[in-house]
Design a protein around this motif. Structure first.
Motif, PDB file in Angstrom:
ATOM      1  N   MET A   1      -9.872   9.421  -3.647  1.00 35.03           N
ATOM      2  CA  MET A   1      -9.160   8.172  -3.983  1.00 35.03           C
ATOM      3  C   MET A   1     -10.139   7.010  -3.904  1.00 35.03           C
ATOM      4  N   GLY A   2     -10.966   6.871  -4.903  1.00 31.42           N
ATOM      5  CA  GLY A   2     -12.004   5.844  -4.905  1.00 31.42           C
ATOM      6  C   GLY A   2     -11.454   4.486  -5.251  1.00 31.42           C
ATOM      7  N   ALA A   3     -12.325   3.495  -5.129  1.00 29.57           N
ATOM      8  CA  ALA A   3     -11.914   2.131  -5.457  1.00 29.57           C
ATOM      9  C   ALA A   3     -11.608   2.027  -6.932  1.00 29.57           C
ATOM     10  N   ARG A   4     -10.649   1.205  -7.249  1.00 26.59           N
ATOM     11  CA  ARG A   4     -10.248   1.041  -8.637  1.00 26.59           C
ATOM     12  C   ARG A   4     -11.328   0.321  -9.418  1.00 26.59           C
ATOM     13  N   GLN A   5     -11.622   0.813 -10.595  1.00 25.06           N
ATOM     14  CA  GLN A   5     -12.558   0.120 -11.464  1.00 25.06           C
ATOM     15  C   GLN A   5     -11.830  -1.062 -12.068  1.00 25.06           C
ATOM     16  N   SER A   6     -12.155  -2.225 -11.569  1.00 19.74           N
ATOM     17  CA  SER A   6     -11.410  -3.404 -11.965  1.00 19.74           C
ATOM     18  C   SER A   6     -12.343  -4.440 -12.547  1.00 19.74           C
ATOM     19  N   GLY A   7     -11.764  -5.576 -12.852  1.00 21.15           N
ATOM     20  CA  GLY A   7     -12.507  -6.628 -13.517  1.00 21.15           C
ATOM     21  C   GLY A   7     -11.849  -6.877 -14.844  1.00 21.15           C
ATOM     22  N   GLY A   8     -11.828  -8.142 -15.239  1.00 20.66           N
ATOM     23  CA  GLY A   8     -10.981  -8.587 -16.335  1.00 20.66           C
ATOM     24  C   GLY A   8     -11.299  -7.987 -17.679  1.00 20.66           C
ATOM     25  N   GLU A 196     -13.978  -1.866   1.247  1.00 20.91           N
ATOM     26  CA  GLU A 196     -14.032  -0.718   2.137  1.00 20.91           C
ATOM     27  C   GLU A 196     -13.547  -1.068   3.535  1.00 20.91           C
ATOM     28  N   ASN A 197     -13.407  -2.362   3.795  1.00 21.08           N
ATOM     29  CA  ASN A 197     -12.901  -2.788   5.097  1.00 21.08           C
ATOM     30  C   ASN A 197     -12.290  -4.176   4.986  1.00 21.08           C
ATOM     31  N   ILE A 198     -11.583  -4.546   6.025  1.00 19.73           N
ATOM     32  CA  ILE A 198     -11.031  -5.898   6.159  1.00 19.73           C
ATOM     33  C   ILE A 198     -11.669  -6.492   7.405  1.00 19.73           C
ATOM     34  N   ALA A 199     -12.386  -7.580   7.249  1.00 20.86           N
ATOM     35  CA  ALA A 199     -13.118  -8.176   8.362  1.00 20.86           C
ATOM     36  C   ALA A 199     -12.167  -8.662   9.450  1.00 20.86           C
ATOM     37  N   GLU A 200     -12.645  -8.600  10.687  1.00 23.04           N
ATOM     38  CA  GLU A 200     -11.850  -9.086  11.812  1.00 23.04           C
ATOM     39  C   GLU A 200     -11.482 -10.563  11.648  1.00 23.04           C
ATOM     40  N   SER A 201     -12.263 -11.273  10.857  1.00 23.95           N
ATOM     41  CA  SER A 201     -11.998 -12.709  10.637  1.00 23.95           C
ATOM     42  C   SER A 201     -10.678 -12.965   9.942  1.00 23.95           C
ATOM     43  N   ALA A 206      -3.839 -17.638  10.099  1.00 22.66           N
ATOM     44  CA  ALA A 206      -2.610 -17.538  10.888  1.00 22.66           C
ATOM     45  C   ALA A 206      -1.351 -17.892  10.111  1.00 22.66           C
ATOM     46  N   SER A 207      -1.488 -18.591   8.992  1.00 19.92           N
ATOM     47  CA  SER A 207      -0.306 -18.989   8.212  1.00 19.92           C
ATOM     48  C   SER A 207       0.091 -17.945   7.174  1.00 19.92           C
ATOM     49  N   LEU A 208      -0.681 -16.870   7.092  1.00 17.93           N
ATOM     50  CA  LEU A 208      -0.465 -15.869   6.045  1.00 17.93           C
ATOM     51  C   LEU A 208       0.895 -15.188   6.194  1.00 17.93           C
ATOM     52  N   GLN A 209       1.672 -15.216   5.103  1.00 20.68           N
ATOM     53  CA  GLN A 209       2.974 -14.546   5.067  1.00 20.68           C
ATOM     54  C   GLN A 209       2.952 -13.309   4.173  1.00 20.68           C
ATOM     55  N   ILE A 210       2.094 -13.334   3.162  1.00 22.25           N
ATOM     56  CA  ILE A 210       1.976 -12.200   2.243  1.00 22.25           C
ATOM     57  C   ILE A 210       0.491 -11.845   2.104  1.00 22.25           C
ATOM     58  N   PHE A 211       0.167 -10.595   2.451  1.00 20.77           N
ATOM     59  CA  PHE A 211      -1.205 -10.113   2.313  1.00 20.77           C
ATOM     60  C   PHE A 211      -1.166  -8.771   1.597  1.00 20.77           C
ATOM     61  N   ILE A 212      -1.831  -8.721   0.447  1.00 23.26           N
ATOM     62  CA  ILE A 212      -1.835  -7.519  -0.383  1.00 23.26           C
ATOM     63  C   ILE A 212      -3.274  -7.042  -0.547  1.00 23.26           C
ATOM     64  N   ALA A 213      -3.527  -5.813  -0.093  1.00 21.90           N
ATOM     65  CA  ALA A 213      -4.861  -5.223  -0.203  1.00 21.90           C
ATOM     66  C   ALA A 213      -4.760  -3.800  -0.721  1.00 21.90           C
ATOM     67  N   GLU A 214      -3.767  -3.524  -1.525  1.00 19.66           N
ATOM     68  CA  GLU A 214      -3.542  -2.178  -2.048  1.00 19.66           C
ATOM     69  C   GLU A 214      -4.651  -1.752  -3.005  1.00 19.66           C
ATOM     70  N   SER A 215      -4.772  -0.446  -3.189  1.00 18.83           N
ATOM     71  CA  SER A 215      -5.665   0.132  -4.198  1.00 18.83           C
ATOM     72  C   SER A 215      -7.113  -0.307  -4.033  1.00 18.83           C
ATOM     73  N   ASN A 216      -7.622  -0.133  -2.811  1.00 23.26           N
ATOM     74  CA  ASN A 216      -9.031  -0.312  -2.532  1.00 23.26           C
ATOM     75  C   ASN A 216      -9.549   0.989  -1.909  1.00 23.26           C
ATOM     76  N   ASN A 239      -5.004   3.450  -0.048  1.00 19.59           N
ATOM     77  CA  ASN A 239      -6.331   3.277   0.521  1.00 19.59           C
ATOM     78  C   ASN A 239      -6.734   4.579   1.213  1.00 19.59           C
ATOM     79  N   HIS A 240      -7.649   4.499   2.186  1.00 14.26           N
ATOM     80  CA  HIS A 240      -8.119   5.690   2.898  1.00 14.26           C
ATOM     81  C   HIS A 240      -7.769   5.620   4.385  1.00 14.26           C
ATOM     82  N   ILE A 241      -6.701   4.920   4.730  1.00 12.38           N
ATOM     83  CA  ILE A 241      -6.336   4.684   6.133  1.00 12.38           C
ATOM     84  C   ILE A 241      -5.745   5.947   6.752  1.00 12.38           C
ATOM     85  N   GLN A 242      -6.278   6.325   7.923  1.00 14.70           N
ATOM     86  CA  GLN A 242      -5.797   7.523   8.610  1.00 14.70           C
ATOM     87  C   GLN A 242      -5.013   7.204   9.873  1.00 14.70           C
ATOM     88  N   THR A 243      -5.325   6.098  10.530  1.00 13.94           N
ATOM     89  CA  THR A 243      -4.637   5.740  11.774  1.00 13.94           C
ATOM     90  C   THR A 243      -4.140   4.301  11.705  1.00 13.94           C
TER      91      THR A 243
END
Length: 298
Positions: A1-8, A196-201, A206-216, A239-243
Motif C-alpha cells: 500500500m504505497g503512497a498515492r501518486q498525486s499532483g495536479g 511517511e510520518n506526522i511530526a510531533e509538532s 490546538a484549534s484543529l477540528q478536522i485533520f485528514i491524512a488518508e491515503s499516505n 495508511n500503514h498504521i499497526q498500533t
C-alpha cells in the motif's frame, strides 16, 4: 500500500478543443462595441463579483485589471497558463477563484491583495508558490489541492489568520514546518500525498477540528495527535498504521468509528492494525477507547 501518486493536472492537455473555434469567445461577444465592461459586474448582498467560468481562455482579458471595484473574481475552469502581475491592481479582492486551470506559479504581485480572505488554486499545475503570498495577512481559506507541490515557503508561517488549508493530492513527503505555526487552523487536509510520518509538532495546532491524512504511507500514529482535543474528525485511513497510542481516548470529541468520508469521527480503516485492534474497531469507538484506557491504567 504505497503512497498515492498525486499532483495536479501536470500533463499538458493540449489545445485541441480550441482548434477551429472562432476568434471571439462568448464573454467577448457579451461586450458590445462601446459598452463598459463594468456593466457585467454583479452586485451581491456583500460583494461585487465578476465571473468568467469555463470560457476556454488561455489568457485573462486585459480589461479585468481595470475593474478596481471587483471583490469576488472567478476565473475557474479555463486554460490559463499564467496570471499577469496586473492582478495586483485588484486591491479590493476578497475572494479569488483560479481552480481548474494550467497555472504553474502565481505572480509576486498577489502580495498586494491585502483584503484577500479566500484563495482557490486547486486543480492546477503549481510547482511552487511565491513567498510574497504571506503578505496577504487576512487570508483565511487556502485551497492548493491537486497540484504538483512538494514544499511551501517558510514565510507562510506569517499567515496567522489562516483557518482552512487544503494540501491534498500533491507531492509532500512531510507536512511543511511552516504549517505548525498556523495556530488558527481548524481544518487541515494532507491526504493523498507521500507522507511517511506526522511530526510531533502537530500538537501545536490546538484549534484543529478536522485533520485528514488518508491515503499516505504513514507508519505510526503519533501520541501528539491525542493532544488535539478539539478534533471532531480524524481521518488516517489507508495508511500503514499497526498500533494506536493508549492516549487515544483523550480525543473525547470523536464520537464514533466513521466509515463514510464525510462523517465526523475516527477514520482508521484500511490499515494493517495488529490484533486485537481490528475486532475492537468493529465493536465501536467506546469499546476501543475502553480497551486503550484500561491498557494504560491497568
Amino acid at each position: 500500500m504505497g503512497a498515492r501518486q498525486s499532483g495536479g493536472r501536470c500533463k499538458d492537455k493540449g489545445t485541441g478543443l480550441l482548434r477551429g473555434r472562432q476568434k471571439s469567445f462568448p464573454w467577448e461577444d457579451a461586450l458590445l462595441p462601446g459598452r463598459d465592461p463594468r456593466c457585467l459586474l454583479k452586485q451581491g448582498l456583500r460583494h461585487v463579483s465578476f465571473s468568467l467560468v469555463t470560457k476556454g481562455m488561455t489568457d485573462a482579458p486585459d480589461f479585468l485589471w481595470g475593474l478596481s471595484e471587483v471583490q469576488k473574481l472567478n476565473l475557474s475552469h479555463n486554460q490559463l497558463r499564467a496570471l499577469p502581475p496586473e492582478v495586483g491592481k485588484l486591491t479590493r479582492l476578497v475572494v479569488l477563484n483560479l481552480c481548474g486551470n494550467r497555472l504553474k506559479s502565481l505572480p509576486r504581485e498577489v502580495s498586494l491583495l491585502q483584503n484577500l480572505k479566500v484563495l482557490f488554486v486547486h486543480m492546477n499545475c503549481l510547482t511552487e508558490l511565491p513567498a510574497e503570498l504571506s503578505a496577504c495577512k487576512n487570508l483565511e481559506v487556502l485551497s492548493l489541492s491537486h497540484n504538483c507541490l512538494s514544499q511551501l515557503p517558510a514565510s507562510f508561517a506569517d499567515l496567522s489568520r489562516l483557518r482552512k488549508l487544503n494540501l491534498s493530492h500533491n507531492r509532500f513527503v512531510h507536512i511543511p514546518v511552516c504549517v505548525f505555526s498556523l495556530r488558527e487552523l481548524d481544518f487541515l487536509h494532507v491526504g493523498s500525498n507521500r507522507l511517511e510520518n506526522i511530526a510531533e509538532s502537530i500538537q501545536c495546532l490546538a484549534s484543529l477540528q478536522i485533520f485528514i491524512a488518508e491515503s499516505n504511507s504513514i507508519r505510526a500514529f503519533p501520541r501528539s495527535l491525542c493532544l488535539l482535543t478539539s478534533l471532531e474528525l480524524l481521518n488516517v485511513s489507508n495508511n500503514h498504521i499497526q498500533t494506536l497510542p493508549d492516549e487515544l481516548y483523550l480525543l473525547c470529541r470523536l464520537t464514533r468509528i466513521a466509515w463514510n468520508p464525510m462523517d465526523k469521527g475516527l477514520h482508521i480503516s484500511r490499515n494493517p492494525l495488529a490484533k486485537p485492534l481490528p475486532e475492537l474497531v468493529e465493536g465501536g469507538l467506546e469499546m476501543l477507547f475502553s480497551y486503550l484506557k484500561d491498557k494504560k491504567h491497568p
